[in-house]
Design an enzyme around this catalytic site. Structure first.
Site, PDB file in Angstrom:
ATOM      1  CG  ASP A  67      -1.927   1.238   1.464  1.00 60.59           C
ATOM      2  OD1 ASP A  67      -3.171   0.658   0.751  1.00 60.59           O
ATOM      3  OD2 ASP A  67      -1.231   2.289   1.621  1.00 60.59           O
TER       4      ASP A  67
ATOM      5  CG  ASN B 177      -5.293  11.005  -5.361  1.00 60.41           C
ATOM      6  OD1 ASN B 177      -4.775  11.299  -6.091  1.00 60.41           O
ATOM      7  ND2 ASN B 177      -5.337   9.743  -4.590  1.00 60.41           N
TER       8      ASN B 177
ATOM      9  CG  HIS C  88      -8.131  12.360  -7.705  1.00 59.10           C
ATOM     10  ND1 HIS C  88      -8.240  11.106  -6.738  1.00 59.10           N
ATOM     11  CD2 HIS C  88      -9.023  13.604  -6.814  1.00 59.10           C
ATOM     12  CE1 HIS C  88      -8.876  11.621  -5.661  1.00 59.10           C
ATOM     13  NE2 HIS C  88      -9.762  12.136  -6.045  1.00 59.10           N
TER      14      HIS C  88
ATOM     15  CG  ASP D  56      -5.945   8.174 -12.055  1.00 58.87           C
ATOM     16  OD1 ASP D  56      -5.812   7.954 -10.529  1.00 58.87           O
ATOM     17  OD2 ASP D  56      -6.347   8.880 -12.203  1.00 58.87           O
TER      18      ASP D  56
ATOM     19  CD  GLU E 255      -4.249   4.183  -1.101  1.00 58.09           C
ATOM     20  OE1 GLU E 255      -4.629   4.660   0.028  1.00 58.09           O
ATOM     21  OE2 GLU E 255      -5.028   4.464  -1.914  1.00 58.09           O
TER      22      GLU E 255
END
Length: 307
Positions: free
Chosen positions: A180, A188, A193, A197, A223
């Site tokens: 993670d 973000n 975002h 991404d 994530e």
């Protein structure tokens, strides 16, 4: 014809593109057409019908799958040979003219049949390829993450079922690793975002480029990523996760003018700890180890107590 049959039988089992088989087909067509023309030419000494020529035109047009342009050339060439050769055995000019006109009809029937067969098969092949392409797209939508192109959770669960059965049969050990990205929400919130991404895609590529061919990297959601490592001990899984942790920590993630460094926390567990009756909780032990890694300060690897 026996020789052609034996050659075709030998060539048909080849899996690579079979040029020899294609060439053989055209040779057979030419031999059949030449044989039919020869028979009908000699036959004119006894009778004036052109049945053999009509039959070979129908056979070639309906049996052999020939490209339209090649088919046209074969039939035109055959008619030219037929046109001149029957004049060698027919002395009556009216019969000669009649047979030449009838020959045009035979050629037309054969060529029309050839076009119909080609169009029918071409349409079927095109439709089949279209259906296969649509099936692959649907499968990708169902089993792959659209952002990273990695297998998704649904696909991973199918792999886990097969791997669990393999473990029971062969007795080997398999490791699950959950990782993670630390503080990903801050990325973000700070950069947006699209940047987040992009970092997920870069991380996915890093993982794919550093696992074995037998391993599977999947996006678990958000994530989080899961790595399935068949025939791997917990110790080997821990060492691998530690190497990945360092690679991620040292990598510079660049998105346009933005350069970021991120860290990730890892949880490692053995699939031997999974209850066969409760396979849906396959990630439970690895997730607990990941939680310990987060609680312990992040950017670290923890092994499940059961492993």
């Amino acid at each position: 014809m026996i020789a052609f049959f034996l050659a075709a039988h030998k060539l048909k089992n080849r899996t690579e593109p079979n040029t020899a088989m294609s060439v053989l087909q055209y040779i057979v067509v030419l031999v059949i057409m030449a044989s039919g023309i020869a028979v009908v030419t000699v036959d004119q000494l006894v009778t004036t019908n052109i049945t053999p020529f009509l039959l070979i035109c129908i056979i070639v047009g309906s049996v052999f799958l020939i490209r339209p342009l090649i088919s046209f050339m074969i039939f035109i060439t055959s008619y030219a040979a037929y046109y001149y050769l029957i004049a060698l055995t027919i002395t009556n000019q009216q019969i000669l003219l009649s047979n030449r006109v009838n020959g045009i009809t035979a050629i037309g029937i054969g060529f029309l049949l050839s076009l119909i067969m080609w169009h029918y098969n071409f349409t079927n092949i095109t439709q089949k390829r279209c259906i296969e392409s649509q099936q692959k797209q649907l499968e990708k939508m169902a089993y792959y993450d659209p952002l990273t192109d990695l297998p998704n959770r649904r696909y991973l669960e199918k792999l886990l079922e097969r791997e669990f059965s393999s473990m029971q049969r062969c007795g080997h050990e398999t490791v699950l690793i959950i990782l993670d990205i630390d503080n990903f929400k801050n990325i973000n919130d700070t950069y947006g975002h699209p940047v987040g991404d992009n970092i997920l895609r870069q991380l996915a590529n890093l993982l794919i480029n550093n696992v074995r061919e037998s391993d599977t990297v999947s996006r678990f959601g958000g994530e989080e990523f899961i790595i399935l490592m068949p025939k791997t001990s917990v110790e080997e899984g821990y060492a691998f996760a530690e190497r990945l942790r360092k690679l991620i920590m040292e990598k510079r993630f660049t998105v346009g003018a933005i350069t970021l460094q991120v860290t990730a926390s890892f949880g490692v567990s053995s699939m031997a700890d999974i209850n066969n009756q409760n396979l849906e909780d396959y990630y439970f032990h690895a997730d607990k180890a990941l939680y310990l890694a987060k609680q312990g300060g992040k950017n670290r690897v923890e092994v499940a107590c059961g492993g």
